[in-house]
Design an enzyme around this catalytic site. Structure first.
Site, PDB file in Angstrom:
ATOM      1  N   ALA A  10       0.859  -1.184   0.000  1.00 55.13           N
ATOM      2  CA  ALA A  10       0.000   0.000   0.000  1.00 55.13           C
ATOM      3  C   ALA A  10       0.893   1.231   0.000  1.00 55.13           C
ATOM      4  O   ALA A  10       1.569   1.511   0.988  1.00 55.13           O
ATOM      5  CB  ALA A  10      -0.903  -0.006   1.226  1.00 55.13           C
ATOM      6  N   MET A  11       0.896   1.977  -1.103  1.00 55.18           N
ATOM      7  CA  MET A  11       1.813   3.102  -1.274  1.00 55.18           C
ATOM      8  C   MET A  11       1.038   4.413  -1.278  1.00 55.18           C
ATOM      9  O   MET A  11       0.248   4.678  -2.181  1.00 55.18           O
ATOM     10  CB  MET A  11       2.613   2.926  -2.568  1.00 55.18           C
ATOM     11  CG  MET A  11       3.424   1.631  -2.596  1.00 55.18           C
ATOM     12  SD  MET A  11       4.386   1.407  -4.117  1.00 55.18           S
ATOM     13  CE  MET A  11       5.606   2.729  -3.944  1.00 55.18           C
ATOM     14  N   SER A  12       1.281   5.224  -0.251  1.00 53.75           N
ATOM     15  CA  SER A  12       0.583   6.503  -0.119  1.00 53.75           C
ATOM     16  C   SER A  12       1.352   7.651  -0.746  1.00 53.75           C
ATOM     17  O   SER A  12       0.830   8.759  -0.857  1.00 53.75           O
ATOM     18  CB  SER A  12       0.352   6.809   1.362  1.00 53.75           C
ATOM     19  OG  SER A  12       1.592   7.051   2.012  1.00 53.75           O
ATOM     20  N   GLY A  13       2.597   7.402  -1.127  1.00 49.58           N
ATOM     21  CA  GLY A  13       3.439   8.482  -1.621  1.00 49.58           C
ATOM     22  C   GLY A  13       4.274   9.115  -0.532  1.00 49.58           C
ATOM     23  O   GLY A  13       5.006  10.075  -0.784  1.00 49.58           O
ATOM     24  N   GLY A  14       4.185   8.581   0.686  1.00 50.66           N
ATOM     25  CA  GLY A  14       4.956   9.093   1.806  1.00 50.66           C
ATOM     26  C   GLY A  14       6.226   8.300   2.037  1.00 50.66           C
ATOM     27  O   GLY A  14       6.495   7.295   1.373  1.00 50.66           O
ATOM     28  N   MET A  36      -4.500   3.817  -3.057  1.00 46.56           N
ATOM     29  CA  MET A  36      -5.948   4.014  -2.977  1.00 46.56           C
ATOM     30  C   MET A  36      -6.259   5.475  -3.268  1.00 46.56           C
ATOM     31  O   MET A  36      -5.828   6.365  -2.528  1.00 46.56           O
ATOM     32  CB  MET A  36      -6.448   3.658  -1.578  1.00 46.56           C
ATOM     33  CG  MET A  36      -6.107   2.257  -1.132  1.00 46.56           C
ATOM     34  SD  MET A  36      -7.217   1.043  -1.830  1.00 46.56           S
ATOM     35  CE  MET A  36      -8.635   1.279  -0.783  1.00 46.56           C
ATOM     36  N   CYS A 111     -11.894   4.720   8.081  1.00 45.25           N
ATOM     37  CA  CYS A 111     -11.303   4.330   6.799  1.00 45.25           C
ATOM     38  C   CYS A 111     -10.606   2.979   6.913  1.00 45.25           C
ATOM     39  O   CYS A 111     -10.797   2.095   6.077  1.00 45.25           O
ATOM     40  CB  CYS A 111     -10.322   5.409   6.342  1.00 45.25           C
ATOM     41  SG  CYS A 111      -9.604   5.101   4.712  1.00 45.25           S
ATOM     42  N   GLY A 135       2.788   0.860   5.596  1.00 41.61           N
ATOM     43  CA  GLY A 135       3.769   1.647   6.332  1.00 41.61           C
ATOM     44  C   GLY A 135       3.323   2.036   7.721  1.00 41.61           C
ATOM     45  O   GLY A 135       3.899   2.946   8.322  1.00 41.61           O
ATOM     46  N   CYS A 209      -7.061  13.538   5.661  1.00 42.16           N
ATOM     47  CA  CYS A 209      -6.642  13.593   4.260  1.00 42.16           C
ATOM     48  C   CYS A 209      -7.596  14.372   3.370  1.00 42.16           C
ATOM     49  O   CYS A 209      -7.172  14.986   2.394  1.00 42.16           O
ATOM     50  CB  CYS A 209      -6.432  12.184   3.711  1.00 42.16           C
ATOM     51  SG  CYS A 209      -7.940  11.198   3.544  1.00 42.16           S
TER      52      CYS A 209
END
Length: 370
Positions: A10-14, A36, A111, A135, A209
């Site tokens: 799961a990649m949030s960009g953080g 997501m 969520c 993460g 968010c």
């Protein structure tokens, strides 16, 4: 775990999720990156105070770009999963409804509990991944004595996210990896740097968010306006716990338990919000001592370390994310309800928040304060 199996990250960009991907890739695992897409930041950007389109945390186009760039650097497949409709239904609308009724919601827990892990695992299965990795700062492992998967607090207590994960099921825990559970945040940033990730200094996400500026009141107004509605009239009386009317307020959604500022009442001593009575549109105010309570009730319990609460149990109970867990005794009062009795009074117990129960580092379970 067999390294021939595929893991969906799961990649949030953080920094955190990107480092997880880099760590697992370096260890030789087959990976697929998933982001997501939960909220379109452009939706309310025209409304005063919401800034430029696409600016935000977790759901912004910048974050998707960062996640995609990391996936390209690591040479792993990458997909964006659009869940905007479900997110609005299961998270945003309940958030709005709770605030307007006098509760203080936790959208991150909603969520995680109702959308993120469920959908990540569904998507992972569709693309042939056996497990997911996130993460989050948490740990999990299987307890052979109890036959149950356990969720545990991480090494970095300052980054502990178990409070937001209390709703995870046994199935979800069995298929989830938390590679950062034994690391501290400075170690993670150093790992990111060593893996050549350019975002190793990217700031942590702080806001809800879908409310990037942190102003939930403006969000409520903007969201309802977009829906062709307006803020309902929730104005009413400011009263003491004895029922004395000491003033009036412009809307119950402007207050939360423990609040001191903005009451609009001048007295000889500080006043705080003690209770919100949504059905009567009353805001109850009082002195600081009136914020203290030894008891709370919680509903919609999710048990993790135990299958059910067979008898009263001693635990540490946490009533908000930054709250230090306090000694308490828990006992069932219904099929899906518990009474939590603290050894020492706790300040500002807030309906709509979660209470999460710990036995040492292990999350026993949690539920919603009512």
């Amino acid at each position: 775990m067999n390294k021939s199996e595929t893991i969906a990250v799961a990649m949030s960009g953080g920094v955190d999720s990107s480092t997880v991907a880099a760590m697992l890739r370096a260890e030789g695992y087959n990976l697929v990156g998933l982001t997501m897409q939960l909220w379109n930041q452009r939706r309310l950007a025209h409304h005063e105070g919401f800034g430029e389109p696409g600016v935000g945390r977790c759901c912004s186009l910048d974050d998707v770009y960062d996640a995609r760039r990391v996936a390209e650097t690591l040479a792993i497949p990458y997909y964006v999963v659009n869940q905007e409709d479900r997110f609005e239904r299961d998270v945003v609308k309940p958030f709005v409804e709770d605030y307007l009724s006098g509760r203080t919601p936790i959208p991150c827990s909603l969520c995680n509990n109702h959308l993120k892990f469920d959908q990540l695992l569904r998507t992972a299965q569709q693309i042939g991944a056996e497990k997911i990795a996130t993460g989050h700062y948490a740990r999990n492992d299987f307890n052979a004595q109890t036959g149950r998967w356990e969720l545990k607090r991480p090494a970095d207590r300052a980054k502990d996210q178990t409070y937001f994960l209390f709703g995870l099921t046994q199935e979800q825990l069995s298929r989830t990896l938390f590679p950062l559970g034994h690391k501290t945040k400075p170690e993670v940033r150093e790992d990111a740097k060593n893996h050549g990730l350019k975002l190793f200094e990217k700031p942590d996400s702080q806001e809800i968010c879908f409310i990037p500026n942190g102003d939930y009141k403006k969000f409520l107004d903007a969201y309802l306006e977009e829906q062709g509605e307006s803020l309902p009239d929730t104005s009413g009386e400011l009263v003491t716990s004895s029922g004395e009317v000491v003033g009036h307020h412009t809307g119950i959604h402007n207050f939360t338990v423990g609040q001191r500022k903005g009451l609009g009442v001048a007295t000889g001593s500080p006043l705080y919000v003690i209770e919100l009575r949504g059905d009567k549109r009353q805001v109850v105010v009082g002195n600081n001592d009136e914020l203290l309570t030894r008891n709370l009730r919680a509903k919609r319990m999710n048990w993790i370390a135990v299958s059910d609460l067979a008898q009263p149990m001693r635990v540490h109970a946490k009533i908000r994310h930054k709250h230090e867990p306090a000694w308490a005794t828990i006992e069932k009062t219904g099929d899906d309800e518990v009474l939590v009795t603290f050894d020492d009074p706790q300040r500002a117990v807030t309906p709509g928040q979660a209470v999460v129960l710990y036995d040492g580092d292990v999350v026993v379970g949690g539920g919603w304060i009512c």
